[in-house]
Each structure stands twice: as C-alpha cells, then as structure tokens.
Design a protein around this motif. Structure first.
Motif, PDB file in Angstrom:
ATOM      1  N   THR A 259       0.563  -1.499  -0.167  1.00 43.48           N
ATOM      2  CA  THR A 259      -0.407  -0.285   0.163  1.00 43.48           C
ATOM      3  C   THR A 259       0.481   1.205   0.018  1.00 43.48           C
ATOM      4  O   THR A 259       1.991   1.058  -0.128  1.00 43.48           O
ATOM      5  CB  THR A 259      -0.984  -0.082   1.218  1.00 43.48           C
ATOM      6  N   CYS A 260       0.061   2.876  -0.058  1.00 45.39           N
ATOM      7  CA  CYS A 260       0.716   3.060  -0.142  1.00 45.39           C
ATOM      8  C   CYS A 260       0.348   4.588   0.324  1.00 45.39           C
ATOM      9  O   CYS A 260      -0.409   4.815   0.438  1.00 45.39           O
ATOM     10  CB  CYS A 260       1.187   4.201  -1.242  1.00 45.39           C
ATOM     11  N   PRO A 261       0.440   5.637   1.270  1.00 47.79           N
ATOM     12  CA  PRO A 261      -0.114   6.534   2.111  1.00 47.79           C
ATOM     13  C   PRO A 261      -0.888   7.611   1.263  1.00 47.79           C
ATOM     14  O   PRO A 261      -2.379   8.163   1.568  1.00 47.79           O
ATOM     15  CB  PRO A 261       1.416   7.361   2.624  1.00 47.79           C
ATOM     16  N   THR A 262      -0.802   7.948  -0.354  1.00 47.42           N
ATOM     17  CA  THR A 262      -0.936   8.672  -1.488  1.00 47.42           C
ATOM     18  C   THR A 262      -1.617   7.766  -2.011  1.00 47.42           C
ATOM     19  O   THR A 262      -0.701   6.564  -2.482  1.00 47.42           O
ATOM     20  CB  THR A 262      -0.059   9.260  -1.809  1.00 47.42           C
ATOM     21  N   LEU A 263      -2.995   7.719  -2.382  1.00 45.89           N
ATOM     22  CA  LEU A 263      -2.864   6.726  -3.807  1.00 45.89           C
ATOM     23  C   LEU A 263      -2.563   6.912  -5.002  1.00 45.89           C
ATOM     24  O   LEU A 263      -2.404   8.189  -5.725  1.00 45.89           O
ATOM     25  CB  LEU A 263      -4.816   6.937  -4.164  1.00 45.89           C
ATOM     26  N   SER A 264      -2.179   5.857  -5.500  1.00 42.23           N
ATOM     27  CA  SER A 264      -1.036   6.052  -6.697  1.00 42.23           C
ATOM     28  C   SER A 264      -0.934   5.017  -7.504  1.00 42.23           C
ATOM     29  O   SER A 264      -1.350   3.564  -6.792  1.00 42.23           O
ATOM     30  CB  SER A 264       0.599   5.922  -6.120  1.00 42.23           C
ATOM     31  N   GLN A 265      -0.612   5.197  -8.582  1.00 41.74           N
ATOM     32  CA  GLN A 265      -1.239   4.031  -9.572  1.00 41.74           C
ATOM     33  C   GLN A 265       0.216   3.266  -9.935  1.00 41.74           C
ATOM     34  O   GLN A 265       1.505   3.718  -9.890  1.00 41.74           O
ATOM     35  CB  GLN A 265      -1.452   4.649 -11.053  1.00 41.74           C
ATOM     36  N   THR A 266       0.373   2.258 -10.491  1.00 44.89           N
ATOM     37  CA  THR A 266       1.306   1.719 -10.329  1.00 44.89           C
ATOM     38  C   THR A 266       0.834   0.708 -11.804  1.00 44.89           C
ATOM     39  O   THR A 266      -0.105   0.359 -12.245  1.00 44.89           O
ATOM     40  CB  THR A 266       2.513   0.374  -9.756  1.00 44.89           C
TER      41      THR A 266
ATOM     42  N   VAL B 120       6.622   3.828  -5.763  1.00 48.65           N
ATOM     43  CA  VAL B 120       6.872   2.717  -4.533  1.00 48.65           C
ATOM     44  C   VAL B 120       7.516   3.210  -3.697  1.00 48.65           C
ATOM     45  O   VAL B 120       7.449   3.686  -2.509  1.00 48.65           O
ATOM     46  CB  VAL B 120       6.350   1.011  -5.061  1.00 48.65           C
ATOM     47  N   ALA B 121       8.669   4.132  -3.884  1.00 47.60           N
ATOM     48  CA  ALA B 121      10.171   4.496  -3.607  1.00 47.60           C
ATOM     49  C   ALA B 121       9.397   5.450  -2.643  1.00 47.60           C
ATOM     50  O   ALA B 121      10.673   5.756  -1.871  1.00 47.60           O
ATOM     51  CB  ALA B 121      10.800   4.760  -4.570  1.00 47.60           C
TER      52      ALA B 121
END
Length: 305
Positions: free
Chosen positions: A113-120, A293-294
């Motif tokens: 997961t990520c603290p900010t909604l982000s695309q991959t 992601v980093a």
C-alpha cells in the motif's frame, strides 16, 4: 555495495574460470530445457559482450530463459517443503507459507500500500507506453518484463529518462510458485540483466506476476536484493480488453477509492491501448500528487543508486 550490485559486477568482471563454469552450466540447461524461439536483438542494442561471456549465450532468450548459476545465489537456503503449484491452485499451501495470491499474506518486508493513492503499471514496456508517458504529469512506477525491455529498449530508456521508477515483473510473466528454484532464478536474473544492459539500473522492487508468491519464492528474490510489491486497489483494467469491464466502471472505482482518502497502490497495465487510455483517465482524476513505490516508503529507487 549491495548483494545485487555485486551480482551485476560479477557479470562484468568474472574470471575466466567463472565464465567457463557458467558457460558449461548454460550448455546443460540448453539440453534439458529447450528454449522458445529467441528474440531478434534490437539493431541498436547488441547482446552485451559481458553477458555473452558470462552465460555462453549470443542473444536474448525466448520466454523460457536458461538458468545461470551465480555464486551469491544459494539455493540450499530455499525452503523446499513449500510445494510447487499451478496458477490459481492453493491446495497444500498453508497460511504459514505466506502466499499473497492464496491468503493475501504480506511479509514484513513486502510493500502492499501507499499513504497516497497512486498508480502502478505492469507488463510493459509496450508500443502503447509512449502515449502514457506523454500524458503523465507525475512520476509513477512501471513493473517491466525483461522480455519486453529488450523488445522495446528505446521506450524503456524513455521511461527512465522521464524519471519514472522502473522495477521488475520477471523476464516473461511466469507463474513463479509453479517453477523450480532454478527457473525462478532465471526469471529474475535475466530481467535484471535486461534492465541493467538497457539503462544501467539495478532494480530494487519486484512484483510477482499474478501476485503469486510464497516464502519459497521470497527466499530467492531476497537473495537478489529485491523487495516484493503488491497492491490493495485492483482496477481490473485488463478486462477492458475483452469488454467485460467498461471504462466507466474503472472510473467509478477510482472515485470511490479517492473518497475513502485512505491511500493505496492501484494495479494497472500499460500493455494495450485500452489499458493505457484508462490509465490516462485515472491519472487526470488523481492528479500529480501521486508517489512512486520508493517514495511511498521513503527509500532508494534502485540498488545501484
């Protein structure tokens, strides 16, 4: 120096004895594991001399790459009590094996997961990736297949020069829990070699195809210095390709996730024109505040950074 940086340096500075051993091993694999038709190398990207010397190969492999033994990959440390299994089969897999695809198990060093909604984006690069690159107003994460990196080396370098985070999605999208230990190594080592030969990078992040992983696979990927990355928001954009899902449904999901304000990693693909168009729509909805992601974990982008 990380273990994987050392792994890449071995390929460049291997002694004559090491090269002879690797070439002999490659010959054995070539006999026991017939390859599919090799890819035609890009005229601008000849097969690297250092890789020829290390592997005994003269061109990039087909979908089934040969296993090349490496001194820093110790298969005796792999927990072989975890059985091999076919795609979608979880029988015999215990929760203690920490399978993401069977039980959504996430190990302590995995990212999901990520603290900010982000695309991959998975499965590229493809001929459609440049359209996505032209539209993105932020840096994103691409999980690339090595076989596509060498098919589209200029597009891969374009992704890198644009400042996006490039990670590995194996060599040819293999279902890793169904492979032997040696074939798992081959899927990872050839994808890493492709990325290093094309753009000079050593990936740190790795997304197993289908999210299929267990502690046997992890024990190998960790020896490459790779961090497994999953997702907690699935766009199912691949269903756009056969019209079993509509763009409007993807948009509806994004609106819902955005309203939740809980962050997350969205699984998307840059492999077809339909998934790329959907990705562009999503990028406009979420805006430039997204993270790689980093950046999600405030860590280095590459092992040779």
């Amino acid at each position: 120096m990380t273990r994987l940086a050392f792994f890449v340096l071995i390929a460049i500075t291997a002694s004559a004895a090491d090269i002879t051993t690797a070439r002999a091993a490659a010959a054995v694999v070539a006999v026991n594991s017939p390859l599919q038709a090799p890819l035609a190398p890009s005229p601008s990207d000849p097969f690297p001399l250092w890789l020829q010397e290390l592997t005994g190969q003269t061109r990039w492999p087909g979908e089934t790459p040969p296993y090349i033994p490496m001194p820093n990959i110790d298969l005796s440390q792999v927990p072989n009590e975890i059985p091999r299994r076919d795609l979608g089969v979880c029988q015999g897999i215990e929760r203690s094996h920490c399978s993401f695809d069977c039980y959504r198990c996430v190990a302590v060093d995995d990212i999901s997961t990520c603290p900010t909604l982000s695309q991959t984006f998975d499965d590229g690069p493809s001929m459609h990736t440049p359209k996505l690159l032209m539209e993105l107003e932020y840096k994103t994460t691409f999980f690339t297949q090595g076989i596509n990196v060498v098919r589209y080396p200029d597009i891969f370098r374009q992704q890198h020069m644009a400042g996006h985070l490039l990670a590995t999605h194996t060599w040819s999208h293999a279902h890793l829990p169904g492979l032997s230990n040696e074939d798992i190594v081959a899927q990872l080592q050839w994808s890493i070699w492709a990325m290093n030969a094309t753009a000079g990078i050593v990936p740190k992040y790795f997304r197993p195809p289908y999210g299929a992983i267990d502690d046997r696979v992890r024990s190998i990927s960790r020896q490459f210095g790779l961090v497994a990355v999953f997702w907690d928001r699935d766009s199912y954009d691949w269903r756009l390709n056969d019209d079993s899902k509509l763009v409007e449904e993807v948009v509806k999901d994004i609106v819902s996730w955005k309203q939740e304000s809980q962050g997350g990693l969205i699984l998307e693909h840059d492999s077809t024109v339909k998934t790329v168009n959907a990705g562009i729509n999503v990028s406009r909805m979420l805006g430039p505040s997204q993270l790689t992601v980093a950046e999600c974990i405030n860590s280095n982008w590459y092992q040779n950074q």
